[in-house]
Structures are given as C-alpha cells and as structure tokens.
Design a protein around this motif. Structure first.
Motif, PDB file in Angstrom:
ATOM      1  N   ASN A  49       0.785  -1.228   0.000  1.00 49.97           N
ATOM      2  CA  ASN A  49       0.000   0.000   0.000  1.00 49.97           C
ATOM      3  C   ASN A  49       0.826   1.292   0.000  1.00 49.97           C
ATOM      4  O   ASN A  49       0.258   2.382   0.160  1.00 49.97           O
ATOM      5  CB  ASN A  49      -0.934   0.017   1.223  1.00 49.97           C
ATOM      6  CG  ASN A  49      -2.032  -1.015   1.112  1.00 49.97           C
ATOM      7  OD1 ASN A  49      -2.726  -1.076   0.114  1.00 49.97           O
ATOM      8  ND2 ASN A  49      -2.180  -1.836   2.144  1.00 49.97           N
ATOM      9  N   LEU A  70      -8.016   1.384  -4.834  1.00 57.51           N
ATOM     10  CA  LEU A  70      -8.378   0.977  -3.469  1.00 57.51           C
ATOM     11  C   LEU A  70      -7.201   0.280  -2.791  1.00 57.51           C
ATOM     12  O   LEU A  70      -6.431  -0.432  -3.440  1.00 57.51           O
ATOM     13  CB  LEU A  70      -9.580   0.032  -3.512  1.00 57.51           C
ATOM     14  CG  LEU A  70     -10.927   0.668  -3.902  1.00 57.51           C
ATOM     15  CD1 LEU A  70     -12.000  -0.409  -4.037  1.00 57.51           C
ATOM     16  CD2 LEU A  70     -11.340   1.713  -2.875  1.00 57.51           C
ATOM     17  N   ASP A  75      -6.798   0.089   5.140  1.00 54.57           N
ATOM     18  CA  ASP A  75      -7.718   1.225   5.045  1.00 54.57           C
ATOM     19  C   ASP A  75      -7.195   2.350   4.172  1.00 54.57           C
ATOM     20  O   ASP A  75      -7.966   3.186   3.712  1.00 54.57           O
ATOM     21  CB  ASP A  75      -7.995   1.788   6.453  1.00 54.57           C
ATOM     22  CG  ASP A  75      -8.675   0.777   7.363  1.00 54.57           C
ATOM     23  OD1 ASP A  75      -9.493  -0.021   6.836  1.00 54.57           O
ATOM     24  OD2 ASP A  75      -8.383   0.760   8.565  1.00 54.57           O
ATOM     25  N   HIS A  76      -5.869   2.388   3.959  1.00 54.43           N
ATOM     26  CA  HIS A  76      -5.282   3.516   3.236  1.00 54.43           C
ATOM     27  C   HIS A  76      -4.234   3.064   2.231  1.00 54.43           C
ATOM     28  O   HIS A  76      -3.608   2.011   2.384  1.00 54.43           O
ATOM     29  CB  HIS A  76      -4.630   4.506   4.219  1.00 54.43           C
ATOM     30  CG  HIS A  76      -5.580   5.124   5.187  1.00 54.43           C
ATOM     31  ND1 HIS A  76      -5.788   4.600   6.449  1.00 54.43           N
ATOM     32  CD2 HIS A  76      -6.383   6.212   5.079  1.00 54.43           C
ATOM     33  CE1 HIS A  76      -6.679   5.349   7.087  1.00 54.43           C
ATOM     34  NE2 HIS A  76      -7.054   6.323   6.277  1.00 54.43           N
ATOM     35  N   ARG A  77      -4.061   3.905   1.238  1.00 51.13           N
ATOM     36  CA  ARG A  77      -2.953   3.773   0.303  1.00 51.13           C
ATOM     37  C   ARG A  77      -2.142   5.063   0.397  1.00 51.13           C
ATOM     38  O   ARG A  77      -2.707   6.162   0.378  1.00 51.13           O
ATOM     39  CB  ARG A  77      -3.466   3.573  -1.122  1.00 51.13           C
ATOM     40  CG  ARG A  77      -2.365   3.322  -2.137  1.00 51.13           C
ATOM     41  CD  ARG A  77      -2.955   2.972  -3.487  1.00 51.13           C
ATOM     42  NE  ARG A  77      -3.581   1.661  -3.483  1.00 51.13           N
ATOM     43  CZ  ARG A  77      -2.940   0.507  -3.638  1.00 51.13           C
ATOM     44  NH1 ARG A  77      -1.626   0.503  -3.799  1.00 51.13           N
ATOM     45  NH2 ARG A  77      -3.569  -0.640  -3.633  1.00 51.13           N
ATOM     46  N   SER A 111      -9.123  11.391  -2.994  1.00 51.48           N
ATOM     47  CA  SER A 111      -9.621  10.071  -2.632  1.00 51.48           C
ATOM     48  C   SER A 111      -9.806   9.945  -1.119  1.00 51.48           C
ATOM     49  O   SER A 111      -9.027  10.487  -0.337  1.00 51.48           O
ATOM     50  CB  SER A 111      -8.639   9.002  -3.127  1.00 51.48           C
ATOM     51  OG  SER A 111      -8.946   7.743  -2.591  1.00 51.48           O
ATOM     52  N   ASP A 112     -10.837   9.205  -0.727  1.00 52.82           N
ATOM     53  CA  ASP A 112     -11.100   8.981   0.704  1.00 52.82           C
ATOM     54  C   ASP A 112     -10.153   7.959   1.309  1.00 52.82           C
ATOM     55  O   ASP A 112     -10.012   7.885   2.534  1.00 52.82           O
ATOM     56  CB  ASP A 112     -12.541   8.496   0.900  1.00 52.82           C
ATOM     57  CG  ASP A 112     -13.565   9.556   0.527  1.00 52.82           C
ATOM     58  OD1 ASP A 112     -13.237  10.755   0.643  1.00 52.82           O
ATOM     59  OD2 ASP A 112     -14.690   9.185   0.126  1.00 52.82           O
ATOM     60  N   THR A 113      -9.520   7.157   0.461  1.00 55.58           N
ATOM     61  CA  THR A 113      -8.703   6.056   0.985  1.00 55.58           C
ATOM     62  C   THR A 113      -7.215   6.242   0.717  1.00 55.58           C
ATOM     63  O   THR A 113      -6.427   5.339   0.987  1.00 55.58           O
ATOM     64  CB  THR A 113      -9.156   4.722   0.367  1.00 55.58           C
ATOM     65  OG1 THR A 113      -9.052   4.809  -1.054  1.00 55.58           O
ATOM     66  CG2 THR A 113     -10.584   4.397   0.768  1.00 55.58           C
TER      67      THR A 113
END
Length: 342
Positions: A49, A70, A75-77, A111-113
C-alpha cells in the motif's frame, strides 16, 4: 504548519488526504515519512500500500491513478510524489509530460482512501502557478526548512540529552561547525559519536575531531590559520595531506583566496563598526564562521591581509601562465608568509 504540530496530529490519527512537505532538511522530511508510515501501517502491509513516484521519470497521472486505487488489505494507500519540479520554476528537458489539470481536479476532490504526499526538497515554490496556489490551499503544508541556529542548537542538545549523553561545549560547537550546521549531517555524525562513547556516555573534542570528517573547505580554513599563525611545518603537512587525498593545488589556491578575501571583508566591516551578526547578514555567511574569521583577522593589519591576498593572486597567475611549478610556488608561499608572521 510546523513539523511538530503535524506529527502531533498524525499521532492523534488526524491525517490529511494531501500533504506538501516543503524544505531542504532531509532529516526532518524523513522524520515525517517515518511517523506517517508508523501510524498508518504494520510493517508487513507497507509493501502493498505504499508507493513512490519520481516526477523526473514518471508521469503525474500514474501517481494519481495509484491514489485512486483501493488499498490492498488495509484502510489507506500512501503515495509519495518525489521531485515535483512542476511546482517550481525549474524546467527539465526530456522529462515526462505532466497533466497539471488532472492534479487540480484531484485536489478538489481527493480520494477517501489515499494519502498523497508531495516531497518538495526545495527552498521555495513558484507561487505564480495556479497548481502551486491550489496545492498550498488544499494540502497540509509541512515546513521542513533548515532551523535557525538557536533552534538547531536546542534541538541537537536535547537529542543528545535524550540519548543519555553529555558533550563538552567546545565539542558541541565543533560538531555543528564540521557538519556545516545542517541537521541531517549532525544527526548522521551523532550516531557514530554515540557508538564510540557508549561506555561512559561522554563526547569530547578529541572524539569529535577523530570521528567527524572535515570537508575540503574546513581543511583549507585550518591551512589558512596555520599559515597566518606562522606554523609553517604544520601548514606544509596539511598541504601535503590534501595533495595525497587527490586535491589540486590550483583548487586549493582558489579556496585559500576566498578565505583571505573573507578575512579582508570581515576586517573592513568590523572597522566600520559592524558587529558579528551584522557582518554575517551582510556577507550571507553563517555567524559561527564569521566568529572564527573575526578571531583570525584580529591578529593582522588590513594592509598585511591585502598584501597576502595580492601575492596569492600573483602566484595563481604565475602558475596558470606556466612560469613556475604550482606545488613549489605554493610551498614557497607558505614558508614566506609564515616567516613574515614570525
């Protein structure tokens, strides 16, 4: 925003979608990256990630596409954008084409992620550019500029104390001087000093002199002092050591000329009533170097420094026109000036 404030927010899990890390202090930039990684991922998850893109080699579109992807089992990148030269006035021939409109669209709706981090290892950006203005508005700007001397001294002293070590005041000054008052260099050298002094936890001048390497400029500064103090034997030894290290006499002469020129400038400004801080500001040179220069220049009349400078100019001309062997002429210069001092 100060680095300390940003790190505090990250530790509280208040993480922004976009960061702009601006400044040339590599150690502080790495500190930010390390804390962000520690907060976001377990070590085994970083491989999947965390990605980094060098803008001198890769298009911005690839980095933004990564940010839109994604995360993998998380939860994150985290996407690092290295060398975003399109935010500056710099132009790179042959580099990839960057779609800045795509970036501006992304900044309006990130982006949210993903966490997108721009690592701008420069002193300043081109504030005239629309993309720069928008990025500074939408991103959390992390200041990793070099510290002023007072802040730097306090930070390094606290770092040493936190590790349980004591350092002599003169050793501390020498460490900062030999590291050119650059935090990244200082922290790197401290690791060697800590290891060497691990038994008694005390760092002396001798330890710093032994372990912290001198730059060419520092060596020539020492050579200048040896010549001006009349220590011809030591000066000749320093000169021979520099030759053995592969340095060229013409290059050494050029640096020595700049050192004597600096002493002349300090001497003139001091006679005009300038204080150390004023001289440093006027010459755009670090105050500690001015302090050392003032100590050297006090021993000489202005006319004496002028004659030494003129003689160096004449010697340089003689070497470049082939009138005399450069090594012999440099050694004769050392002996002549040293004898006149005595």
């Amino acid at each position: 925003m100060s680095l300390q404030t940003v790190l505090k927010e990250i530790r509280e899990n208040k993480i922004a979608p976009v960061y702009l890390v601006l400044g040339t202090e590599t150690y502080l930039s790495e500190l930010f990256k390390t804390e962000l990684l520690r907060q976001l991922f377990q070590p085994e998850d970083e491989e999947f990630n965390v990605t980094s893109y060098d803008m001198s080699e890769t298009t911005l579109s690839m980095a933004l596409a990564e940010a839109e992807t994604l995360p993998f089992f998380g939860d994150h990148r985290l996407v690092f954008v290295d060398d975003p030269y399109f935010l500056t006035s710099e132009k790179k021939a042959g580099g990839p084409e960057h779609d800045l409109k795509e970036l501006m669209d992304y900044l309006e709706q990130p982006s949210d992620t993903a966490i997108l981090v721009f690592l701008a290892n420069v002193e300043k950006l081109d504030e005239r550019k629309k993309v720069t203005k928008l990025l500074k508005k939408k991103a959390v700007v992390v200041d990793v500029s070099p510290m002023d001397e007072k802040t730097l001294r306090n930070y390094v002293q606290q770092t040493i104390q936190n590790e349980g070590y004591d350092i002599q005041p003169k050793a501390f000054d020498l460490l900062l001087y030999l590291s050119d008052f650059q935090l990244t260099k200082i922290i790197s050298e401290l690791q060697k000093l800590f290891l060497f002094a691990s038994e008694d936890k005390k760092i002396s001048v001798d330890i710093v002199e032994e372990l912290v390497p001198k730059s060419l400029e520092h060596n020539v500064f020492d050579l200048t002092g040896e010549i001006l103090s009349g220590n011809s034997e030591k000066a000749l030894q320093t000169y021979q050591d520099l030759l053995l290290q592969g340095e060229e006499t013409i290059k050494l002469t050029a640096i020595l000329l700049s050192q004597i020129r600096l002493l002349l400038q300090i001497k003139i400004l001091a006679q005009l009533g300038y204080q150390q801080a004023n001289i440093a500001e006027a010459l755009k040179i670090h105050p500690y170097r001015i302090k050392l220069g003032m100590q050297q220049s006090k021993r000489f009349e202005l006319t004496r420094l002028e004659k030494i400078y003129d003689e160096l100019i004449e010697n340089d001309f003689a070497v470049k026109t082939g009138k005399m062997a450069k090594e012999l002429l440099f050694e004769l210069f050392i002996l002549k000036i040293s004898t006149q001092v005595l």
